[in-house]
Design an enzyme around this catalytic site. Structure first.
Site, PDB file in Angstrom:
ATOM      1  N   SER A  15      23.565  -2.599  34.641  1.00 51.62           N
ATOM      2  CA  SER A  15      24.656  -3.345  34.020  1.00 51.62           C
ATOM      3  C   SER A  15      24.053  -4.260  32.957  1.00 51.62           C
ATOM      4  O   SER A  15      22.834  -4.353  32.823  1.00 51.62           O
ATOM      5  CB  SER A  15      25.374  -4.184  35.073  1.00 51.62           C
ATOM      6  OG  SER A  15      24.492  -5.194  35.520  1.00 51.62           O
ATOM      7  N   LYS A  16      24.911  -4.950  32.248  1.00 51.74           N
ATOM      8  CA  LYS A  16      24.459  -5.870  31.198  1.00 51.74           C
ATOM      9  C   LYS A  16      23.409  -6.840  31.711  1.00 51.74           C
ATOM     10  O   LYS A  16      22.428  -7.134  31.052  1.00 51.74           O
ATOM     11  CB  LYS A  16      25.640  -6.659  30.651  1.00 51.74           C
ATOM     12  CG  LYS A  16      26.285  -5.966  29.478  1.00 51.74           C
ATOM     13  CD  LYS A  16      27.117  -6.935  28.666  1.00 51.74           C
ATOM     14  CE  LYS A  16      27.696  -6.275  27.458  1.00 51.74           C
ATOM     15  NZ  LYS A  16      27.039  -6.295  26.246  1.00 51.74           N
ATOM     16  N   ARG A  17      23.663  -7.308  32.909  1.00 53.90           N
ATOM     17  CA  ARG A  17      22.769  -8.276  33.535  1.00 53.90           C
ATOM     18  C   ARG A  17      21.329  -7.739  33.645  1.00 53.90           C
ATOM     19  O   ARG A  17      20.359  -8.468  33.554  1.00 53.90           O
ATOM     20  CB  ARG A  17      23.347  -8.548  34.931  1.00 53.90           C
ATOM     21  CG  ARG A  17      22.606  -9.437  35.843  1.00 53.90           C
ATOM     22  CD  ARG A  17      23.501  -9.737  37.050  1.00 53.90           C
ATOM     23  NE  ARG A  17      23.918  -8.514  37.745  1.00 53.90           N
ATOM     24  CZ  ARG A  17      23.215  -7.931  38.716  1.00 53.90           C
ATOM     25  NH1 ARG A  17      22.071  -8.427  39.092  1.00 53.90           N
ATOM     26  NH2 ARG A  17      23.662  -6.837  39.302  1.00 53.90           N
TER      27      ARG A  17
END
Ligand code: GLU
Length: 479
Positions: free
Chosen positions: A247-249
């Site tokens: 994910s972006k994280r």
């Protein structure tokens, strides 16, 4: 391996978002296979889903590919410009009996599905409009625009000798007759991909393994058309560092965000090539080395994990060793993005050489070099409190006197001035160097002091040292 190799690979993104790192890795692997064998690489924009495709995403894909230096050897292909060709093949397939019209309404399909589920069967199209010898089809209704379905073989197996995953076998009995043209006439993904790969003589399809289930359908369509399917390499997905979906994280960002974070394109490619591929324990590869060594035998069939720390490490290795002409334009891009006027400051090559040991990214380097191209906006409060003390004013003044007298602004001579001031005042070098840093940089961190002053130039150095003296005096008056 010859220059006239017929190997053709493609990267076929759907322009529904930015070029993210998973896509960039697929593009890279695809590019490397072609280049390794003296073949060609093409970019195909799969924009048939008009609702989800945007021009902005198309631009972002080109921008990302361009930045990474993954150039297409052909003019880019847009599926939306090929509708005539798709229609032509569909007409031929209807004619040849490898495709047929299906007039099922949505309600009928729903009902079919519900009945199958009630019988605990896998929901699938039951073939009611599929022509068979001796079968009588219902009369076509006037008010239902038909879809076109592919007549998938009902028997036998489809064997994929996947270059990454090895042999994968599907039973034709498991595959139903997929829709190749919707009721409004638009062709569907699995069909367009086949026609494109066929027309463009693609020999190797490299793509994410989320497409594995499409592959037997595509192979069957190829065979129905009398074409030879390409080789397939389904590359496992990239997971986050904790093993969950990326994910972006975790760093699932658009490639251009990595540019903004201060990555060099070559470092990005190097990081990406190692994400799933290995060559012994070698970590760093030039582009030529990647091309010479890349092979699917060493692409892991299990998912790889994205490791931001490692990406930074690779970038730092590149910053330290890359030819300056590669680093300069990227560094300049960052400085300009900060709105700096580079004309009055030092040459970028000199700054890079002075900074690169201590900076993992170009963004960090640009932030740490800001003071060379702009007036100071103030001093770091803590550093100023610690290093710009009343007794330092005289030290800085002594240095101003010595530096002003230098016939030439030159690192070795600057170094000697700083040392001389420390010796005369019986101070440790740090007691002189740190106040100078705060005075000229605004904080107590910079490259070696002589290099820092050298880069800043005589006029700015003297002006900032004098301003610091004044700052100290003003403050002591106030207290
Ligand atoms: N357009 C598809 C995607 O972006 C890729 C299709 C393919 O590589 O065959 O997932």
């Amino acid at each position: 391996m010859t220059a006239s190799s017929s190997i053709i690979t493609r990267f076929a993104p759907s322009p529904t978002g930015f070029l993210h790192i998973g896509g960039a890795r697929t593009a890279l692997f695809s590019y490397l296979v072609a280049k390794r064998h003296g073949g060609r690489f093409l970019l195909r924009i799969e924009d048939t889903d008009r609702e989800r495709s945007t021009q902005e995403a198309v631009d972002a894909i080109f921008e990302g590919m361009d930045w990474l230096g993954l150039a297409s050897d052909f003019d880019p292909v847009y599926q939306t410009q090929r509708f005539d060709r798709y229609r032509e093949v569909i007409a031929q397939m209807l004619e040849a009996g490898t495709a047929y019209y299906c007039y099922c309404t949505r309600e009928e399909l729903d009902q079919m599905r519900n009945e199958q589920m009630a019988r605990k069967q896998k929901p699938r199209y039951d073939g009611r409009w599929r022509p068979e010898p001796g079968k009588t089809l219902p009369p076509p209704p006037d008010d239902v625009p038909p879809v076109v379905r592919f007549r998938n073989p009902t028997e036998g197996k489809v064997v994929i000798n996947d270059l990454v995953r090895g042999q994968i076998v599907f039973d034709n009995g498991e595959l139903d007759d997929l829709i190749i043209a919707r009721a409004d006439g638009t062709p569907t993904y699995n069909f367009c991909v086949v026609i494109d790969d066929w027309d463009m003589n693609v020999t190797h399809v490299v793509r994410g393994d989320d497409h594995v289930n499409n592959t037997p359908r595509q192979i069957n369509i190829f065979q129905a058309l009398g074409g030879t399917p390409p080789h397939y390499a389904h590359v496992p997905m990239i997971l986050g560092s904790d093993g969950t979906k990326l994910s972006k994280r975790h760093g699932a960002l658009g490639v251009m965000e990595y540019r903004a974070m201060g990555f060099l394109p070559e470092a990005m490619l190097n990081y990406l090539v190692r994400l799933g591929w290995s060559h012994g324990d070698q970590e760093l590869f030039t582009r030529d080395e990647m091309i010479a060594k890349f092979d699917f035998d060493h692409v892991s069939s299990s998912p790889s994990r994205f490791d931001m720390e490692k990406a930074y490490w690779v970038n730092h290795q590149y910053l330290k060793t890359a030819p300056l002409e590669k680093v300069v334009p990227e560094f300049e891009w960052h400085l300009q993005r900060m709105g700096l006027d580079l004309s009055g400051g030092p040459g970028l090559e000199d700054v890079i050489v002075a900074q690169r040991e201590r900076c993992r990214t170009l963004l960090e380097m640009a932030e740490k070099s800001h003071f060379l191209y702009a007036e100071l906006s103030g001093y770091d409060e803590k550093d100023a409190a610690k290093h710009l003390k009343p007794e330092t004013a005289e030290v800085l003044e002594a240095l101003v006197t010595k530096l002003s007298a230098l016939p030439e602004w030159q690192a070795e001579a600057i170094h000697q001035c700083v040392h001389a001031v420390a010796e005369e005042r019986e101070l440790k070098l740090g007691k002189v160097a740190q106040p100078i840093r705060v005075a000229v940089v605004g904080m107590a961190v910079s490259p070696p002091i002589d290099q820092t002053l050298m880069l800043l130039g005589r006029t700015r150095t003297l002006a900032r040292l004098e301003a610091a003296v004044e700052h100290i005096r003003n403050r002591s008056e106030q207290h």
